[in-house]
Scaffold this motif. Structure first.
Motif, PDB file in Angstrom:
ATOM      1  N   THR A  86       0.816  -1.217   0.000  1.00 34.84           N
ATOM      2  CA  THR A  86       0.000   0.000   0.000  1.00 34.84           C
ATOM      3  C   THR A  86       0.848   1.264   0.000  1.00 34.84           C
ATOM      4  O   THR A  86       0.342   2.351  -0.293  1.00 34.84           O
ATOM      5  CB  THR A  86      -0.931   0.022   1.234  1.00 34.84           C
ATOM      6  N   VAL A  87       2.123   1.142   0.350  1.00 34.19           N
ATOM      7  CA  VAL A  87       3.016   2.307   0.399  1.00 34.19           C
ATOM      8  C   VAL A  87       3.686   2.547  -0.940  1.00 34.19           C
ATOM      9  O   VAL A  87       3.795   3.687  -1.404  1.00 34.19           O
ATOM     10  CB  VAL A  87       4.078   2.132   1.503  1.00 34.19           C
ATOM     11  N   PHE A  88       4.138   1.467  -1.597  1.00 35.93           N
ATOM     12  CA  PHE A  88       4.891   1.607  -2.842  1.00 35.93           C
ATOM     13  C   PHE A  88       4.167   1.073  -4.066  1.00 35.93           C
ATOM     14  O   PHE A  88       4.552   1.370  -5.189  1.00 35.93           O
ATOM     15  CB  PHE A  88       6.251   0.906  -2.729  1.00 35.93           C
ATOM     16  N   ALA A 113      14.207  10.128   1.502  1.00 34.83           N
ATOM     17  CA  ALA A 113      13.753  10.937   0.369  1.00 34.83           C
ATOM     18  C   ALA A 113      12.449  11.655   0.705  1.00 34.83           C
ATOM     19  O   ALA A 113      12.282  12.850   0.402  1.00 34.83           O
ATOM     20  CB  ALA A 113      13.565  10.057  -0.860  1.00 34.83           C
ATOM     21  N   ALA A 114      11.525  10.943   1.352  1.00 32.41           N
ATOM     22  CA  ALA A 114      10.259  11.575   1.742  1.00 32.41           C
ATOM     23  C   ALA A 114      10.491  12.659   2.780  1.00 32.41           C
ATOM     24  O   ALA A 114       9.831  13.714   2.758  1.00 32.41           O
ATOM     25  CB  ALA A 114       9.295  10.518   2.287  1.00 32.41           C
ATOM     26  N   TYR A 131       5.862  10.204  -3.548  1.00 27.53           N
ATOM     27  CA  TYR A 131       6.067   8.820  -3.980  1.00 27.53           C
ATOM     28  C   TYR A 131       7.098   8.755  -5.108  1.00 27.53           C
ATOM     29  O   TYR A 131       7.975   7.890  -5.112  1.00 27.53           O
ATOM     30  CB  TYR A 131       4.745   8.223  -4.451  1.00 27.53           C
ATOM     31  N   ALA A 132       6.977   9.671  -6.076  1.00 25.22           N
ATOM     32  CA  ALA A 132       7.922   9.686  -7.188  1.00 25.22           C
ATOM     33  C   ALA A 132       9.342   9.935  -6.696  1.00 25.22           C
ATOM     34  O   ALA A 132      10.298   9.298  -7.161  1.00 25.22           O
ATOM     35  CB  ALA A 132       7.504  10.756  -8.203  1.00 25.22           C
ATOM     36  N   MET A 133       9.481  10.855  -5.740  1.00 26.90           N
ATOM     37  CA  MET A 133      10.796  11.141  -5.171  1.00 26.90           C
ATOM     38  C   MET A 133      11.355   9.917  -4.440  1.00 26.90           C
ATOM     39  O   MET A 133      12.533   9.552  -4.616  1.00 26.90           O
ATOM     40  CB  MET A 133      10.705  12.319  -4.213  1.00 26.90           C
ATOM     41  N   MET A 138      15.090   5.139  -4.297  1.00 32.17           N
ATOM     42  CA  MET A 138      15.291   3.692  -4.217  1.00 32.17           C
ATOM     43  C   MET A 138      15.948   3.155  -5.487  1.00 32.17           C
ATOM     44  O   MET A 138      16.861   2.326  -5.433  1.00 32.17           O
ATOM     45  CB  MET A 138      13.942   3.004  -3.992  1.00 32.17           C
ATOM     46  N   SER A 139      15.482   3.635  -6.630  1.00 33.32           N
ATOM     47  CA  SER A 139      16.002   3.148  -7.906  1.00 33.32           C
ATOM     48  C   SER A 139      17.457   3.549  -8.128  1.00 33.32           C
ATOM     49  O   SER A 139      18.275   2.747  -8.584  1.00 33.32           O
ATOM     50  CB  SER A 139      15.134   3.676  -9.056  1.00 33.32           C
TER      51      SER A 139
END
Length: 250
Positions: A86-88, A113-114, A131-133, A138-139
């Motif tokens: 539900t988070v990612f 990041a958040a 979320y995008a950040m 992570m990537s």
């Protein structure tokens, strides 16, 4: 699957952004690459086995041992991954946490990041832009892992060859010592967190030792193959019992 026609940076509907087709395509692409790599490695092992004196039965045993040993660690990752869906979102969890890096690293990177945007993962301030950040952090972190592997593997291979030319016996000890040191360091780092971590650590170590002892004394090869999975599952059960009973509750 809900697919938005446009992103709303201020929206808290994270799953709408997390389940876009491009992310699903990336996730399926990663799985395809891993399957191809696995087939290549299996084929290479079968071709190299006769040169090192491995029989067909020994190959089957090694493959089976690797598959069984992967069950325990995978269960731990799966349990956390389910909680983070539900988070990612499913595609991000499959690519990032399920395949590359580690759960602790990925969540830490996303949290940091958040935090730079004064938001909290899963909280009321967790918008699509946050979320995008987080996903980008992570990537990028996972990409650096892969680049480091590509760069340092040839260097370490040359070092391995030089050590073997000086003393072949050294390389029979160094890999085992490195693995022991790495796992002990990771394990001991968990001990100060809580009494439940202590239960998990020592119960898994005791069960692992008992399995290996019995496997040697009774000549049970299958027990040696299943030892890691048995140790992890037993530790999970005992830790769950300790948590449920409130053994270390304040």
């Amino acid at each position: 699957m809900h697919i938005p026609t446009a992103f709303d940076s201020g929206s808290t509907d994270i799953l709408a952004a997390a389940n876009t087709p491009i992310l699903w395509i990336c996730a399926l692409g990663v799985f395809a690459v891993i399957i191809v790599q696995t087939l290549i490695y299996v084929r290479a092992v079968r071709q190299a086995a006769p040169a090192v004196g491995m029989t067909s039965d020994e190959l089957k045993t090694s493959f089976r041992a690797g598959a069984v040993s992967a069950i325990g660690p995978s269960l731990a990752v799966v349990l956390v991954a389910v909680a983070l869906l539900t988070v990612f979102g499913t595609p991000a969890v499959l690519v990032r946490i399920g395949l590359i890096g580690s759960v602790s690293y990925e969540t830490a990177a996303a949290s940091i990041a958040a935090g730079t945007l004064e938001a909290e993962l899963g909280g009321p301030t967790y918008t699509q832009s946050v979320y995008a950040m987080a996903f980008m952090a992570m990537s990028l972190g996972g990409a650096m892992w892969m680049l480091a592997t590509l760069i340092f593997t040839p260097i370490l291979k040359r070092g391995d060859a030089k050590l073997r030319s000086v003393n072949p016996a050294v390389m029979t000890v160094v890999p085992g010592a490195a693995m022991l040191a790495a796992f002990f360091a990771l394990g001991f780092a968990e001990l100060p967190k809580s009494g439940y971590h202590v239960v998990a650590f020592f119960s898994s170590a005791a069960v692992m030792g008992a399995c290996l002892f019995l496997a040697k004394q009774l000549n049970l090869k299958w027990l040696r193959e299943w030892a890691l999975g048995i140790a992890i599952l037993t530790a999970l059960v005992l830790t769950y019992v300790a948590v449920s009973s409130g053994l270390f509750a304040a």
